[in-house]
Write a protein that holds these residues in place. Structure first.
Motif, PDB file in Angstrom:
ATOM      1  N   GLN A  66       0.826  -1.202   0.000  1.00 12.03           N
ATOM      2  CA  GLN A  66       0.000   0.000   0.000  1.00 12.03           C
ATOM      3  C   GLN A  66       0.867   1.262   0.000  1.00 12.03           C
ATOM      4  O   GLN A  66       0.535   2.251  -0.657  1.00 12.03           O
ATOM      5  CB  GLN A  66      -0.939  -0.010   1.197  1.00 12.03           C
ATOM      6  N   GLU A  67       1.966   1.235   0.732  1.00 11.42           N
ATOM      7  CA  GLU A  67       2.881   2.387   0.757  1.00 11.42           C
ATOM      8  C   GLU A  67       3.488   2.620  -0.624  1.00 11.42           C
ATOM      9  O   GLU A  67       3.629   3.765  -1.070  1.00 11.42           O
ATOM     10  CB  GLU A  67       3.985   2.171   1.792  1.00 11.42           C
ATOM     11  N   LEU A  68       3.843   1.537  -1.303  1.00 11.73           N
ATOM     12  CA  LEU A  68       4.395   1.669  -2.657  1.00 11.73           C
ATOM     13  C   LEU A  68       3.354   2.238  -3.622  1.00 11.73           C
ATOM     14  O   LEU A  68       3.678   3.082  -4.462  1.00 11.73           O
ATOM     15  CB  LEU A  68       4.896   0.318  -3.158  1.00 11.73           C
ATOM     16  N   GLN A  69       2.117   1.792  -3.482  1.00  9.21           N
ATOM     17  CA  GLN A  69       1.056   2.333  -4.344  1.00  9.21           C
ATOM     18  C   GLN A  69       0.874   3.829  -4.110  1.00  9.21           C
ATOM     19  O   GLN A  69       0.692   4.593  -5.059  1.00  9.21           O
ATOM     20  CB  GLN A  69      -0.252   1.599  -4.089  1.00  9.21           C
ATOM     21  N   ALA A  70       0.931   4.244  -2.864  1.00  9.60           N
ATOM     22  CA  ALA A  70       0.784   5.670  -2.559  1.00  9.60           C
ATOM     23  C   ALA A  70       1.950   6.470  -3.137  1.00  9.60           C
ATOM     24  O   ALA A  70       1.753   7.522  -3.737  1.00  9.60           O
ATOM     25  CB  ALA A  70       0.687   5.874  -1.044  1.00  9.60           C
ATOM     26  N   ALA A  71       3.161   5.969  -2.976  1.00  8.40           N
ATOM     27  CA  ALA A  71       4.344   6.666  -3.490  1.00  8.40           C
ATOM     28  C   ALA A  71       4.336   6.730  -5.014  1.00  8.40           C
ATOM     29  O   ALA A  71       4.832   7.700  -5.613  1.00  8.40           O
ATOM     30  CB  ALA A  71       5.617   5.975  -2.993  1.00  8.40           C
ATOM     31  N   ALA A  72       3.754   5.721  -5.657  1.00  2.79           N
ATOM     32  CA  ALA A  72       3.720   5.672  -7.122  1.00  2.79           C
ATOM     33  C   ALA A  72       2.858   6.775  -7.730  1.00  2.79           C
ATOM     34  O   ALA A  72       3.019   7.119  -8.904  1.00  2.79           O
ATOM     35  CB  ALA A  72       3.222   4.309  -7.587  1.00  2.79           C
ATOM     36  N   ARG A  73       1.985   7.361  -6.933  1.00  6.96           N
ATOM     37  CA  ARG A  73       1.132   8.431  -7.459  1.00  6.96           C
ATOM     38  C   ARG A  73       1.925   9.656  -7.899  1.00  6.96           C
ATOM     39  O   ARG A  73       1.476  10.406  -8.757  1.00  6.96           O
ATOM     40  CB  ARG A  73       0.091   8.837  -6.422  1.00  6.96           C
ATOM     41  N   THR A  74       3.101   9.847  -7.321  1.00  2.00           N
ATOM     42  CA  THR A  74       3.889  11.039  -7.645  1.00  2.00           C
ATOM     43  C   THR A  74       5.225  10.702  -8.291  1.00  2.00           C
ATOM     44  O   THR A  74       6.032  11.598  -8.514  1.00  2.00           O
ATOM     45  CB  THR A  74       4.138  11.874  -6.376  1.00  2.00           C
TER      46      THR A  74
END
Length: 117
Positions: free
Chosen positions: A51-59
């Motif tokens: 989930q943290e990787l998915q959030a970071a991938a947004r930017t």
């Protein structure tokens, strides 16, 4: 290296999840037990990292490409696993079933990060 790490993380998470699902008895409460198992697994540290990787991938466009490919692979493996474990129920071609399945998944994943209180 990041792509290989993400692939390994997803493989590890889904295989551990699959092992638990394969232990389910062929009983009438099988689907309920599957929901309980998924709830435990969305609280697993590997899933939290995902989930943290998915959030970071947004930017981060480069990370977004890696995470997007991994997410597609995760979804494919999850659907294959559902067909293996739940057989005819998971093979239902009813769009309402697919919506209910996906809604349950999103709800459990969202609840896993919600803070109450």
């Amino acid at each position: 290296v990041l792509r290989a790490s993400i692939d390994h993380m997803i493989d590890q998470w889904i295989e551990t999840y699959a092992e638990e699902l394969r232990k389910l008895p062929a009983a009438e409460k099988r689907l309920q037990a599957g929901v309980d198992i998924y709830w435990r697994f969305v609280q697993n540290p590997l899933f939290v990292a995902w989930q943290e990787l998915q959030a970071a991938a947004r930017t981060d466009p480069e990370l977004a490409e890696i995470v997007s490919a991994a997410a597609r692979r995760y979804d494919e493996r999850r659907l294959e696993l559902g067909r293996e474990v739940y057989g005819e129920v998971a093979a239902v071609d009813d769009p309402n079933f697919a919506v209910a399945r996906d809604l349950l998944r999103v709800a459990l994943e969202g609840l896993s990060v919600a803070e109450f209180g």
